[in-house]
Write a protein that holds these residues in place. Structure first.
Motif, PDB file in Angstrom:
ATOM      1  N   PRO A 254       4.314  15.989  -6.914  1.00 51.89           N
ATOM      2  CA  PRO A 254       5.640  16.628  -6.823  1.00 51.89           C
ATOM      3  C   PRO A 254       5.691  17.717  -5.761  1.00 51.89           C
ATOM      4  N   VAL A 255       5.557  17.318  -4.502  1.00 55.01           N
ATOM      5  CA  VAL A 255       5.552  18.283  -3.399  1.00 55.01           C
ATOM      6  C   VAL A 255       6.509  17.781  -2.322  1.00 55.01           C
ATOM      7  N   LEU A 256       7.421  18.640  -1.883  1.00 54.73           N
ATOM      8  CA  LEU A 256       8.399  18.236  -0.865  1.00 54.73           C
ATOM      9  C   LEU A 256       8.351  19.179   0.334  1.00 54.73           C
ATOM     10  N   PRO A 257       7.791  18.709   1.448  1.00 52.92           N
ATOM     11  CA  PRO A 257       7.832  19.523   2.668  1.00 52.92           C
ATOM     12  C   PRO A 257       9.144  19.295   3.415  1.00 52.92           C
ATOM     13  N   ILE A 258       9.778  20.382   3.866  1.00 51.99           N
ATOM     14  CA  ILE A 258      11.064  20.254   4.571  1.00 51.99           C
ATOM     15  C   ILE A 258      10.900  20.722   6.026  1.00 51.99           C
ATOM     16  N   ILE A 259      11.418  19.893   6.939  1.00 55.47           N
ATOM     17  CA  ILE A 259      11.236  20.150   8.370  1.00 55.47           C
ATOM     18  C   ILE A 259      12.618  20.143   9.044  1.00 55.47           C
ATOM     19  N   PRO A 260      12.933  21.177   9.825  1.00 53.02           N
ATOM     20  CA  PRO A 260      14.229  21.161  10.536  1.00 53.02           C
ATOM     21  C   PRO A 260      14.153  20.331  11.820  1.00 53.02           C
ATOM     22  N   PHE A 261      15.313  19.786  12.244  1.00 47.39           N
ATOM     23  CA  PHE A 261      15.355  19.069  13.525  1.00 47.39           C
ATOM     24  C   PHE A 261      16.721  19.292  14.179  1.00 47.39           C
ATOM     25  N   ASP A 262      16.790  18.990  15.487  1.00 46.47           N
ATOM     26  CA  ASP A 262      18.057  19.176  16.202  1.00 46.47           C
ATOM     27  C   ASP A 262      18.742  17.862  16.533  1.00 46.47           C
ATOM     28  N   THR A 263      18.001  16.942  17.177  1.00 42.63           N
ATOM     29  CA  THR A 263      18.675  15.753  17.719  1.00 42.63           C
ATOM     30  C   THR A 263      18.170  14.462  17.062  1.00 42.63           C
ATOM     31  N   GLU A 264      18.967  13.416  17.254  1.00 45.41           N
ATOM     32  CA  GLU A 264      18.602  12.075  16.773  1.00 45.41           C
ATOM     33  C   GLU A 264      17.259  11.628  17.317  1.00 45.41           C
ATOM     34  N   GLU A 265      17.097  11.784  18.647  1.00 40.25           N
ATOM     35  CA  GLU A 265      15.880  11.321  19.321  1.00 40.25           C
ATOM     36  C   GLU A 265      14.661  12.033  18.732  1.00 40.25           C
ATOM     37  N   GLU A 266      14.821  13.348  18.537  1.00 39.00           N
ATOM     38  CA  GLU A 266      13.702  14.146  18.035  1.00 39.00           C
ATOM     39  C   GLU A 266      13.300  13.687  16.633  1.00 39.00           C
ATOM     40  N   VAL A 267      14.296  13.451  15.777  1.00 42.87           N
ATOM     41  CA  VAL A 267      13.965  13.140  14.391  1.00 42.87           C
ATOM     42  C   VAL A 267      13.370  11.730  14.262  1.00 42.87           C
TER      43      VAL A 267
ATOM     44  N   LEU B  73       0.818  -1.218   0.000  1.00 42.66           N
ATOM     45  CA  LEU B  73       0.000   0.000   0.000  1.00 42.66           C
ATOM     46  C   LEU B  73       0.856   1.274   0.000  1.00 42.66           C
ATOM     47  N   GLY B  74       0.234   2.368   0.403  1.00 43.52           N
ATOM     48  CA  GLY B  74       0.877   3.672   0.247  1.00 43.52           C
ATOM     49  C   GLY B  74       1.974   3.968   1.250  1.00 43.52           C
ATOM     50  N   GLY B  75       2.531   5.172   1.130  1.00 42.13           N
ATOM     51  CA  GLY B  75       3.609   5.568   2.031  1.00 42.13           C
ATOM     52  C   GLY B  75       3.651   7.067   2.254  1.00 42.13           C
ATOM     53  N   LYS B  76       4.438   7.473   3.239  1.00 43.06           N
ATOM     54  CA  LYS B  76       4.678   8.900   3.520  1.00 43.06           C
ATOM     55  C   LYS B  76       6.116   8.959   3.993  1.00 43.06           C
ATOM     56  N   ASP B  77       7.023   8.577   3.088  1.00 42.72           N
ATOM     57  CA  ASP B  77       8.371   8.219   3.521  1.00 42.72           C
ATOM     58  C   ASP B  77       9.203   9.399   4.023  1.00 42.72           C
ATOM     59  N   PRO B  78       9.882   9.201   5.148  1.00 46.92           N
ATOM     60  CA  PRO B  78      10.787  10.220   5.662  1.00 46.92           C
ATOM     61  C   PRO B  78      12.199  10.066   5.083  1.00 46.92           C
ATOM     62  N   MET B  79      12.855  11.198   4.859  1.00 57.06           N
ATOM     63  CA  MET B  79      14.285  11.215   4.522  1.00 57.06           C
ATOM     64  C   MET B  79      14.926  12.088   5.596  1.00 57.06           C
ATOM     65  N   ILE B  80      15.978  11.558   6.233  1.00 52.48           N
ATOM     66  CA  ILE B  80      16.591  12.262   7.365  1.00 52.48           C
ATOM     67  C   ILE B  80      18.025  12.630   7.001  1.00 52.48           C
ATOM     68  N   VAL B  81      18.330  13.925   7.010  1.00 56.28           N
ATOM     69  CA  VAL B  81      19.686  14.358   6.634  1.00 56.28           C
ATOM     70  C   VAL B  81      20.383  14.997   7.833  1.00 56.28           C
ATOM     71  N   PHE B  82      21.497  14.380   8.228  1.00 52.47           N
ATOM     72  CA  PHE B  82      22.294  14.939   9.329  1.00 52.47           C
ATOM     73  C   PHE B  82      23.355  15.893   8.778  1.00 52.47           C
ATOM     74  N   ALA B  83      23.853  16.754   9.669  1.00 50.83           N
ATOM     75  CA  ALA B  83      24.804  17.795   9.251  1.00 50.83           C
ATOM     76  C   ALA B  83      26.090  17.212   8.665  1.00 50.83           C
ATOM     77  N   ASP B  84      26.446  15.967   9.075  1.00 49.73           N
ATOM     78  CA  ASP B  84      27.705  15.394   8.581  1.00 49.73           C
ATOM     79  C   ASP B  84      27.515  14.614   7.267  1.00 49.73           C
ATOM     80  N   ALA B  85      26.352  14.723   6.660  1.00 47.52           N
ATOM     81  CA  ALA B  85      26.120  14.003   5.387  1.00 47.52           C
ATOM     82  C   ALA B  85      26.857  14.705   4.250  1.00 47.52           C
ATOM     83  N   ASN B  86      27.048  13.989   3.160  1.00 47.85           N
ATOM     84  CA  ASN B  86      27.536  14.619   1.932  1.00 47.85           C
ATOM     85  C   ASN B  86      26.375  15.469   1.399  1.00 47.85           C
ATOM     86  N   ILE B  87      26.449  16.760   1.648  1.00 50.35           N
ATOM     87  CA  ILE B  87      25.252  17.598   1.457  1.00 50.35           C
ATOM     88  C   ILE B  87      24.817  17.671  -0.014  1.00 50.35           C
ATOM     89  N   ASP B  88      25.799  17.820  -0.913  1.00 49.67           N
ATOM     90  CA  ASP B  88      25.399  17.927  -2.326  1.00 49.67           C
ATOM     91  C   ASP B  88      24.718  16.645  -2.796  1.00 49.67           C
TER      92      ASP B  88
END
Ligand code: NAD
Length: 493
Positions: free
Chosen positions: A349-362, A217-232
């Motif tokens: 084609p819609v991408l909502p972006i949400i900021p986060f601080d910690t591992e636990e929070e995200v 069935l469907g999804g609402k998949d999260p993508m989690i990017v940490f500050a130490d990721a290869n940003i580009d």
């Protein structure tokens, strides 16, 4: 187009059951060789298949080729290489209590499998379940989406060209009412891919007849990017994960969480790249949405978000959309959980972006969803990635990439929570379509078994046996032997 009538449903099953008698008896090697031939036929008809997919869905040609046809070829090759091993009988251990016996598991086809598929990857999501079902000897009735009938017709033709036995695979074209009638007739298994809403209807009907199902069935998949990721790399991954197939992917990135320290930099980069994406029919980055109904859902979600204070950084507000199905990709910030854009599947084609601080929070934010299909974690710290992957409530997790776990047929695929029930691909994807049959073999030479009648005087013997075999101090050899001796004596009396 040949649409199947509701009245034709009994005939479809009759033909399938007849075909099953012969097909299920055919040597597995022969069935695999037909699947190999089917693979060759697909490669010989690439243009025709691409044409049908793009006309039916509005996706660009490269997406038809790379994301709908290629996975089928890879999936068929996986089946050719692995079906014999997966479906052959498996020897199992036999416990001491069942002395002198041997145990096996065998895989018996279920009978007639009903495959109901959606429109977003109409080739792949029909072909893989159908071929996974028939390799073990089942026959399949495929009801493709009414939105993609050209692809349904192409599939029928491909099986024909590959010289499959008649009616091993039948394509029944029609809408939900046909799907419903096909379930009512009582297939031996249902493999359904589609929305949560329809999935619940299918499961409810199936339950009434105790028909086993797989629900993708469907999804609402999260993508989690940490500050130490290869940003580009993460920016490009998010761009593709959110907008490929115009966002109409069950594993689309529909919620992007970016760590606060890189948030603004990340947003600026992705906005610039989103604005540079080309859109049209042919050699473009994005095609169109597939149908008006989907456009209305996307419109409703975007409007709801804007009404509740979301900021639109790319694309146009719904009132400025043109009359066709082409929608410029939209990036939203300032979003919250009260908005449909974060709680319901948008499939556009819609991408909502949400900021986060910690591992636990995200982790909490990512798991705050009724869905659990796929997810991704982006970081250069592999330990952290694995730690978070473990905590995500999803059927699939990809680290430093998106979506692609589905492309590895050696991995199972499926969702948790409302994203589905069951798995396919990999070993389980073939065995699901079989009854797993336990076989226990005795040579039949001994005159009696210990647990058989008469029971007289056997109680103390079993008592001793149990104590010695399962108790704290396993003096089992000595005591078990005396228990067995006692049992044999009891039998002789
Ligand atoms: P849908 O649920 O509207 O339709 C899917 C299929 O079910 C179609 O063939 C349709 O005709 C049939 N159908 C409709 N009503 C029925 C009924 N009452 N009884 C039996 N069959 C019925 O889904 P869709 O709009 O075609 O596809 C999009 C949805 O599929 C999205 O939610 C997407 O996330 C999901 N999807 C999931 C996966 C996955 O693998 N998990 C893959 C692709 C798409």
């Amino acid at each position: 187009m040949n649409w199947a009538s509701i009245q034709s449903v009994p005939q479809l099953y009759e033909k399938a059951q007849k075909a099953f008698e012969q097909w299920s008896e055919m040597d597995l090697k022969k069935r695999i060789s037909l699947i190999r031939r089917l693979r060759f036929v697909i490669t010989e008809n690439l243009d025709e298949i691409v044409d049908a997919i793009t006309k039916d869905t509005g996706k660009v040609e490269l997406e038809a080729l790379s994301a709908d046809i290629l996975p089928v070829l890879d999936g068929l090759e996986y089946i050719e290489k692995n079906a014999t091993k997966i479906l052959s009988p498996k020897r199992r251990k036999t416990p001491l209590l069942l002395l002198n016996k041997r145990s096996f598991v065998e895989y018996m086809p279920r009978g007639v499998v009903l495959v109901i598929s959606p429109w977003n990857y109409p080739f792949q999501l029909s072909m893989i379940p159908v071929v996974s079902a028939i390799v073990s000897g089942n026959c399949a009735i495929l009801k493709p989406s009414e939105v993609t009938p050209l692809v349904g017709a192409v599939i029928e033709n491909l099986f024909h060209q590959a010289n499959f036995t008649a009616n091993v695979v039948q394509v029944a074209q029609g809408d939900g009412s046909l799907g419903s009638a096909l379930i009512d007739f009582g297939p031996d298994y249902i493999f359904f891919t589609g929305s949560v809403r329809t999935g619940k209807i299918v499961q409810e009907k199936a339950a009434r007849k105790l028909i086993p199902t797989t629900l993708e069935l469907g999804g609402k998949d999260p993508m989690i990017v940490f500050a130490d990721a290869n940003i580009d790399r993460a920016v490009d991954g998010a761009l593709w994960g959110a907008f490929t197939n115009c966002g109409q992917v069950c594993m689309s990135v529909e919620r992007l969480f970016v760590q606060n320290s890189i948030y603004q930099q990340f947003v600026d980069k992705i906005v610039e790249k989103t604005n540079a994406l080309t859109q049209g029919s042919g050699d473009f980055d994005l095609g169109s949405l597939t149908l008006e109904q989907q456009k209305n859902i996307v419109k409703e979600h975007v409007q709801d978000a804007l009404n509740k204070g979301a900021k639109m950084l790319t694309g146009l507000p719904p009132e400025a959309w043109s009359g066709d199905l082409f929608i410029r990709p939209i990036i939203l910030t300032n979003v919250n959980q009260d908005m449909k854009i974060l709680s319901e599947e948008t499939f556009g084609p819609v991408l909502p972006i949400i900021p986060f601080d910690t591992e636990e929070e995200v982790v909490l934010l990512a798991n705050k969803s009724n869905y659990g299909l796929s997810s991704s974690v982006w970081t250069s710290d592999q330990e952290r990635a694995r730690r978070i992957a473990k905590k995500l409530l999803a059927g699939n997790v990809v680290i430093n990439d998106v979506i692609v776990s589905v492309a590895n047929h050696y991995l199972p695929f499926g969702g948790v929570k409302q994203s589905g029930i069951g798995r396919y691909h990999s070993e389980i994807g073939l065995r699901n379509f079989c009854h797993e049959k336990a076989v226990l073999i005795d040579k039949g030479k001994r005159p009696f078994e210990l647990q058989w009648y008469p029971y007289k005087d056997k109680y103390p013997a079993f008592y001793t046996l149990i104590k010695s075999l399962y108790g704290k101090r396993r003096a089992w050899l000595k005591v078990a032997n005396s228990g067995l001796k006692l049992l044999k004596q009891a039998k002789k009396k």
